[in-house]
Design a protein around this motif. Structure first.
Motif, short mmCIF file in Angstrom:
data_model
loop_
_atom_site.label_atom_id
_atom_site.label_comp_id
_atom_site.label_asym_id
_atom_site.label_seq_id
_atom_site.Cartn_x
_atom_site.Cartn_y
_atom_site.Cartn_z
N PRO A 187 0.62 -1.32 0.11
CA PRO A 187 0.07 -0.01 -0.04
C PRO A 187 0.83 1.45 0.05
O PRO A 187 1.72 1.44 1.08
CB PRO A 187 -0.69 -0.15 1.43
CG PRO A 187 -0.04 -0.98 2.12
CD PRO A 187 0.80 -1.82 1.41
N ALA A 198 -8.96 2.23 0.33
CA ALA A 198 -9.11 2.58 1.72
C ALA A 198 -9.23 4.28 1.78
O ALA A 198 -8.33 4.60 2.30
CB ALA A 198 -7.73 2.23 2.74
N VAL A 207 -5.34 -0.62 7.23
CA VAL A 207 -4.42 -1.00 6.35
C VAL A 207 -2.94 -1.09 7.07
O VAL A 207 -2.02 -2.14 7.21
CB VAL A 207 -4.28 -0.23 4.95
CG1 VAL A 207 -3.10 -0.57 4.20
CG2 VAL A 207 -5.52 -0.34 4.00
N TRP A 248 3.58 -6.73 3.72
CA TRP A 248 2.25 -6.89 3.49
C TRP A 248 1.67 -8.41 2.83
O TRP A 248 0.83 -8.73 3.20
CB TRP A 248 1.65 -5.65 2.52
CG TRP A 248 0.35 -5.64 3.08
CD1 TRP A 248 -0.59 -5.47 4.18
CD2 TRP A 248 -0.59 -4.84 2.06
NE1 TRP A 248 -1.55 -4.83 3.90
CE2 TRP A 248 -1.75 -4.62 2.63
CE3 TRP A 248 -0.66 -4.62 0.38
CZ2 TRP A 248 -3.14 -4.05 2.15
CZ3 TRP A 248 -1.73 -4.06 -0.14
CH2 TRP A 248 -2.56 -3.80 0.58
N LEU A 256 -7.23 -7.92 4.98
CA LEU A 256 -7.70 -6.66 4.72
C LEU A 256 -9.14 -6.63 3.73
O LEU A 256 -10.00 -5.89 3.66
CB LEU A 256 -6.75 -5.66 4.04
CG LEU A 256 -7.05 -3.97 4.17
CD1 LEU A 256 -7.18 -3.69 5.53
CD2 LEU A 256 -6.37 -3.45 3.08
#
Ligand code: HXC
Ligand code: NAP
Length: 266
Positions: A187, A198, A207, A248, A256
């Motif tokens: 992200p 988001a 996030v 991530w 998420l």
């Protein structure tokens, strides 16, 4: 570490905003001649001006990656002006959060056509114009390529395909001295992609919480990886899919997906 791209030629498809603009600027700052392509003429013009303000030779083309003839014409024009491409970055993409049954067949097709078919178009048209040996092709992928995410069936399918374009391209073109790799951003701060996925402060916090390094990444951190992949320091790296994402892709990105669902009221 700094890289010297003086005398080198770089083409960035989708290079007029967000991550890809950061990549284009990094190559410009390192001394390259840089060309960009995207749909909107005003974004192309602003980008060319910004790259020139960094001291680079630059040009740009308004074209849709879904239109093979337009992509080919832009690449040939850039090649005519700046010569064979040392580095090609392909990063045009589209995204919106939607359930598989909450989008039309045309919506799914739109994203696949931009991300996957567009990537093929860019690489197919660029291949004869790349420097060989020594050229480096970089596809901008996403964690969706290998992590299933809620409300992202279209993007997951398209980006998985992009990574296969990377791998098969590496297989077929390795003997020509051409390398093909994917960079997988996590992200990234201040981007259209994360604004869409988001859009609220709560979602942004969720996030950050899902990233092992507990922060958004910067476009410059994606650009650093591209500078490395385009250089001789990565001369034996091909067919790789490289996350630059604070960890991530180790799992947080998938969790998420529930967030996307709530945010979109799905
Ligand atoms: C459901 C949607 C939709 C939505 C559009 N559509 N938005 N369906 N939910 N939120 C549908 C439309 O109704 C239409 O279907 C079809 O998609 C095509 O829409 P158009 O607007 O006509 O297409 P187009 O103008 O070509 O635009 C393509 C786009 C658009 C992808 C829909 O959003 C775009 O141009 N995006 C580029 C910028 C972008 O997305 N940047 C973020 C990249 S981030 P019908 O059936 O009505 O014709 C990224 C990964 C991020 O890629 C990863 C983060 C981890
Ligand atoms: P962005 O700012 O929307 O960048 C997309 C770029 O592609 C723009 O220059 C856009 O310009 C161009 N583009 C879009 N559709 C096009 C088309 N059909 N033909 C030609 N150009 C087109 O998005 P971003 O968030 O920075 O994402 C950039 C890349 O990183 C994408 O490949 C995305 O999948 C990937 N990524 C992003 C994140 C993130 O955190 N943002 C995470 C993982 C992966 P025009 O509108 O002028 O066409």
């Amino acid at each position: 570490m700094s890289f010297d791209y003086s005398g080198k030629t770089v083409f960035v498809a989708g290079g007029t905003s967000g991550i890809n603009l950061g990549v284009a600027k990094a190559f410009a700052k390192a001394g390259a001649r840089v060309s960009v392509l995207s749909r909107r003429q005003e974004k192309v013009n602003a980008t060319v001006a910004a790259l020139k303000a960094l001291g680079a030779e630059a040009n740009g083309y308004a074209a849709d990656v879904r239109d093979y003839a337009a992509v080919e014409a832009a690449l040939q024009a850039a090649h005519g002006q700046f010569g064979a491409f040392d580095v090609l970055v392909s990063g045009a993409a589209g995204n919106f959060p939607a359930k598989a049954t909450g989008m039309s067949a045309n919506a799914f097709k739109s994203v696949v056509d931009i991300d996957l078919l567009g990537t093929y178009h860019v690489l197919r048209a660029a291949h004869p114009l790349m420097k060989k040996p020594g050229g480096s092709i970089i596809n901008i992928s996403a964690p969706q390529a290998f992590l299933p995410m809620n409300m992202q069936m279209h993007v997951c399918s398209a980006k998985a395909g992009v990574d296969m374009v990377t791998r098969v391209g590496a297989l077929e073109w390795g003997s020509e001295g051409l390398r093909v790799n994917s960079v997988v951003p996590g992200p990234i701060e201040g981007t259209e992609g994360m604004e869409r996925l988001a859009p609220t402060e709560g979602a942004r916090k969720a996030v950050i919480d899902s990233v092992p390094m507990k922060r958004y990444g910067q476009a410059s951190e994606i650009a650093d990886c591209c500078l490395w992949l385009g250089s001789d320091m990565a001369a034996y790296v091909t067919g790789a899919v490289i996350p630059v994402d604070g960890g991530w892709a180790l799992g947080g990105a998938t969790s998420l997906g529930q967030g996307f669902e709530q945010l979109a009221g799905g």
